[in-house]
Design a protein around this motif. Structure first.
Motif, PDB file in Angstrom:
ATOM      1  N   ILE A  42       0.845  -1.194   0.000  1.00 12.50           N
ATOM      2  CA  ILE A  42       0.000   0.000   0.000  1.00 12.50           C
ATOM      3  C   ILE A  42       0.881   1.246   0.000  1.00 12.50           C
ATOM      4  CG2 ILE A  42      -1.620   1.378   1.399  1.00 12.50           C
ATOM      5  CD1 ILE A  42      -3.007  -0.980   0.128  1.00 12.50           C
ATOM      6  N   ASN A  43       0.635   2.146  -0.922  1.00 10.63           N
ATOM      7  CA  ASN A  43       1.273   3.461  -0.967  1.00 10.63           C
ATOM      8  C   ASN A  43       2.801   3.387  -0.874  1.00 10.63           C
ATOM      9  OD1 ASN A  43       0.840   6.212  -1.334  1.00 10.63           O
ATOM     10  ND2 ASN A  43       1.082   6.626   0.830  1.00 10.63           N
ATOM     11  N   GLN A  44       3.366   2.377  -1.472  1.00 11.95           N
ATOM     12  CA  GLN A  44       4.811   2.208  -1.449  1.00 11.95           C
ATOM     13  C   GLN A  44       5.486   3.428  -2.074  1.00 11.95           C
ATOM     14  OE1 GLN A  44       6.078  -1.150  -3.740  1.00 11.95           O
ATOM     15  NE2 GLN A  44       7.685  -1.656  -2.297  1.00 11.95           N
ATOM     16  N   ASN A  45       6.363   4.079  -1.316  1.00  9.15           N
ATOM     17  CA  ASN A  45       7.074   5.283  -1.760  1.00  9.15           C
ATOM     18  C   ASN A  45       6.140   6.410  -2.208  1.00  9.15           C
ATOM     19  OD1 ASN A  45       9.585   3.990  -1.362  1.00  9.15           O
ATOM     20  ND2 ASN A  45       9.362   2.983  -3.336  1.00  9.15           N
ATOM     21  N   GLY A  46       4.905   6.417  -1.737  1.00  5.61           N
ATOM     22  CA  GLY A  46       3.955   7.473  -2.081  1.00  5.61           C
ATOM     23  C   GLY A  46       3.425   7.407  -3.500  1.00  5.61           C
ATOM     24  N   GLU A  47       3.714   6.320  -4.210  1.00  7.85           N
ATOM     25  CA  GLU A  47       3.331   6.201  -5.618  1.00  7.85           C
ATOM     26  C   GLU A  47       1.819   6.191  -5.823  1.00  7.85           C
ATOM     27  OE1 GLU A  47       5.391   2.641  -6.675  1.00  7.85           O
ATOM     28  OE2 GLU A  47       7.355   3.601  -6.514  1.00  7.85           O
ATOM     29  N   ALA A  48       1.079   5.504  -4.953  1.00 13.60           N
ATOM     30  CA  ALA A  48      -0.375   5.424  -5.122  1.00 13.60           C
ATOM     31  C   ALA A  48      -1.011   6.803  -4.989  1.00 13.60           C
ATOM     32  CB  ALA A  48      -0.985   4.459  -4.118  1.00 13.60           C
ATOM     33  N   CYS A  49      -0.532   7.604  -4.037  1.00 11.63           N
ATOM     34  CA  CYS A  49      -1.112   8.937  -3.834  1.00 11.63           C
ATOM     35  C   CYS A  49      -0.745   9.884  -4.971  1.00 11.63           C
ATOM     36  CB  CYS A  49      -0.659   9.503  -2.497  1.00 11.63           C
ATOM     37  SG  CYS A  49      -1.316   8.604  -1.078  1.00 11.63           S
ATOM     38  N   ALA A  50       0.463   9.750  -5.488  1.00  8.91           N
ATOM     39  CA  ALA A  50       0.886  10.600  -6.606  1.00  8.91           C
ATOM     40  C   ALA A  50       0.084  10.275  -7.867  1.00  8.91           C
ATOM     41  CB  ALA A  50       2.385  10.428  -6.862  1.00  8.91           C
ATOM     42  N   ALA A  51      -0.227   9.005  -8.060  1.00 10.85           N
ATOM     43  CA  ALA A  51      -0.964   8.587  -9.262  1.00 10.85           C
ATOM     44  C   ALA A  51      -2.447   8.924  -9.183  1.00 10.85           C
ATOM     45  CB  ALA A  51      -0.781   7.087  -9.487  1.00 10.85           C
ATOM     46  N   ASP A  52      -3.065   8.712  -8.002  1.00 10.56           N
ATOM     47  CA  ASP A  52      -4.510   8.923  -7.867  1.00 10.56           C
ATOM     48  C   ASP A  52      -4.844   9.147  -6.393  1.00 10.56           C
ATOM     49  OD1 ASP A  52      -7.280   8.927  -7.898  1.00 10.56           O
ATOM     50  OD2 ASP A  52      -7.471   6.847  -8.571  1.00 10.56           O
ATOM     51  N   ALA A  54      -7.527   9.722  -4.897  1.00  8.92           N
ATOM     52  CA  ALA A  54      -8.761   9.072  -4.451  1.00  8.92           C
ATOM     53  C   ALA A  54      -8.645   7.550  -4.392  1.00  8.92           C
ATOM     54  CB  ALA A  54      -9.909   9.456  -5.374  1.00  8.92           C
ATOM     55  N   SER A  55      -7.537   6.997  -4.811  1.00  6.42           N
ATOM     56  CA  SER A  55      -7.348   5.546  -4.834  1.00  6.42           C
ATOM     57  C   SER A  55      -7.464   4.944  -3.432  1.00  6.42           C
ATOM     58  CB  SER A  55      -5.961   5.212  -5.410  1.00  6.42           C
ATOM     59  OG  SER A  55      -5.626   3.863  -5.162  1.00  6.42           O
ATOM     60  N   GLU A  56      -8.051   3.754  -3.352  1.00  3.88           N
ATOM     61  CA  GLU A  56      -8.127   3.075  -2.055  1.00  3.88           C
ATOM     62  C   GLU A  56      -6.753   2.571  -1.611  1.00  3.88           C
ATOM     63  OE1 GLU A  56      -9.419  -1.488  -3.085  1.00  3.88           O
ATOM     64  OE2 GLU A  56     -11.000  -0.059  -2.672  1.00  3.88           O
ATOM     65  N   ASN A  57      -5.751   2.678  -2.459  1.00  2.00           N
ATOM     66  CA  ASN A  57      -4.381   2.331  -2.087  1.00  2.00           C
ATOM     67  C   ASN A  57      -3.561   3.550  -1.681  1.00  2.00           C
ATOM     68  OD1 ASN A  57      -4.571  -0.470  -2.481  1.00  2.00           O
ATOM     69  ND2 ASN A  57      -4.409  -0.177  -4.682  1.00  2.00           N
ATOM     70  N   CYS A  58      -4.156   4.730  -1.703  1.00  2.96           N
ATOM     71  CA  CYS A  58      -3.497   5.942  -1.226  1.00  2.96           C
ATOM     72  C   CYS A  58      -3.884   6.131   0.236  1.00  2.96           C
ATOM     73  CB  CYS A  58      -3.916   7.154  -2.062  1.00  2.96           C
ATOM     74  SG  CYS A  58      -3.335   8.717  -1.370  1.00  2.96           S
ATOM     75  N   TRP A  59      -2.940   5.853   1.127  1.00  2.00           N
ATOM     76  CA  TRP A  59      -3.213   5.945   2.553  1.00  2.00           C
ATOM     77  C   TRP A  59      -2.541   7.161   3.171  1.00  2.00           C
ATOM     78  CZ3 TRP A  59      -3.656   0.603   5.345  1.00  2.00           C
ATOM     79  CH2 TRP A  59      -4.664  -0.143   4.734  1.00  2.00           C
ATOM     80  N   GLY A  60      -2.604   8.277   2.474  1.00  2.00           N
ATOM     81  CA  GLY A  60      -2.141   9.542   3.007  1.00  2.00           C
ATOM     82  C   GLY A  60      -0.673   9.826   2.752  1.00  2.00           C
ATOM     83  N   THR A  61      -0.330  11.097   2.947  1.00  2.00           N
ATOM     84  CA  THR A  61       1.042  11.563   2.813  1.00  2.00           C
ATOM     85  C   THR A  61       1.369  12.409   4.042  1.00  2.00           C
ATOM     86  OG1 THR A  61       0.451  13.609   1.683  1.00  2.00           O
ATOM     87  CG2 THR A  61       0.819  11.654   0.294  1.00  2.00           C
ATOM     88  N   LEU A  62       2.623  12.802   4.142  1.00  2.00           N
ATOM     89  CA  LEU A  62       3.044  13.648   5.252  1.00  2.00           C
ATOM     90  C   LEU A  62       2.254  14.959   5.255  1.00  2.00           C
ATOM     91  CD1 LEU A  62       4.967  14.219   7.608  1.00  2.00           C
ATOM     92  CD2 LEU A  62       6.606  15.090   5.942  1.00  2.00           C
ATOM     93  N   ASP A  63       2.019  15.515   4.078  1.00  2.00           N
ATOM     94  CA  ASP A  63       1.298  16.781   3.977  1.00  2.00           C
ATOM     95  C   ASP A  63      -0.218  16.633   4.061  1.00  2.00           C
ATOM     96  OD1 ASP A  63       3.679  18.197   3.638  1.00  2.00           O
ATOM     97  OD2 ASP A  63       3.672  17.793   1.484  1.00  2.00           O
ATOM     98  N   LYS A  64      -0.733  15.466   3.685  1.00  2.00           N
ATOM     99  CA  LYS A  64      -2.180  15.248   3.665  1.00  2.00           C
ATOM    100  C   LYS A  64      -2.518  13.856   4.206  1.00  2.00           C
ATOM    101  CE  LYS A  64      -4.518  17.016   0.172  1.00  2.00           C
ATOM    102  NZ  LYS A  64      -4.997  17.187  -1.212  1.00  2.00           N
ATOM    103  N   PRO A  65      -2.509  13.708   5.541  1.00  2.00           N
ATOM    104  CA  PRO A  65      -2.875  12.407   6.105  1.00  2.00           C
ATOM    105  C   PRO A  65      -4.343  12.087   5.837  1.00  2.00           C
ATOM    106  CG  PRO A  65      -2.423  13.997   7.855  1.00  2.00           C
ATOM    107  CD  PRO A  65      -2.172  14.688   6.563  1.00  2.00           C
TER     108      PRO A  65
END
Length: 186
Positions: A42-52, A54-65
């Motif tokens: 899940i969210n390995q190296n922030g890739e899921a959040c960068a790509a999408d 809203a993805s259910e594999n994007c489990w937050g970032t440092l700036d946007k938990p």
């Protein structure tokens, strides 16, 4: 050291989780046909959040938990697992697992609180997990004969005011920090 906090009651945890339900950014629900949700990397190296975002594999970032909510199937035998997370996974925010166990193996890194709550629930860490924040296992059955937590391998659970404040500041209106205490390191 893992200790119970007598100031934190099962009702307080349940009320907090209830207040966050509608604010969840990602909700994963198990079904009777598929009682265990299995996720890997899940969210390995922030890739899921960068790509999408809203993805259910994007489990937050440092700036946007994010608030991640996983619901399980209540099981009187205490054998139900809601989330089985493996591989290399990382997230920021509040991770909530309701009504079944949370099992984490592999390399898991989380910044913020991990809350497992419901009837006959527990949490199990295997491998190289790193939790920066807090872990709450809130078994509402209150049977003193049941274990609520298992830690194996090279798992580190570190209370972190900084990780908890990160969630509080960026998720204003959904979370708050009532108290905390720093414990000198070794």
């Amino acid at each position: 050291t893992i200790n119970a906090d007598p100031r934190l009651t099962p009702t307080m945890v349940a009320d907090y989780v209830g207040a966050l339900r509608d604010a969840a950014d990602v909700t994963l629900a198990s079904t009777p046909e598929n009682p265990t949700i299995k996720r890997k990397d899940i969210n390995q190296n922030g890739e899921a959040c960068a790509a999408d975002w809203a993805s259910e594999n994007c489990w937050g970032t440092l700036d946007k938990p994010k608030i991640i909510r996983v619901t399980g199937q209540k099981d009187a035998s205490s054998a139900s697992v809601a989330l089985d997370l493996s591989g290399n996974s990382k997230g920021y925010g509040v991770l909530i697992v309701e009504d079944a166990d949370l099992v984490i193996s592999g390399n898991f890194e989380w910044y913020g609180p991990v809350i497992v709550t419901g009837y006959r629930v527990g949490v199990e860490f295997n491998g190289n997990s790193r939790i920066h924040g807090a872990v709450i296992s809130n078994d509402t059955d209150l049977d003193p004969g049941l274990d609520e937590g298992w830690v194996y391998g090279n798992t580190l659970i570190r209370y972190s005011c900084e990780a908890l404040l990160l969630v509080t500041k960026t998720r204003a209106g959904t979370t708050s920090l009532l108290s905390g205490r720093e414990v000198p390191g070794q």
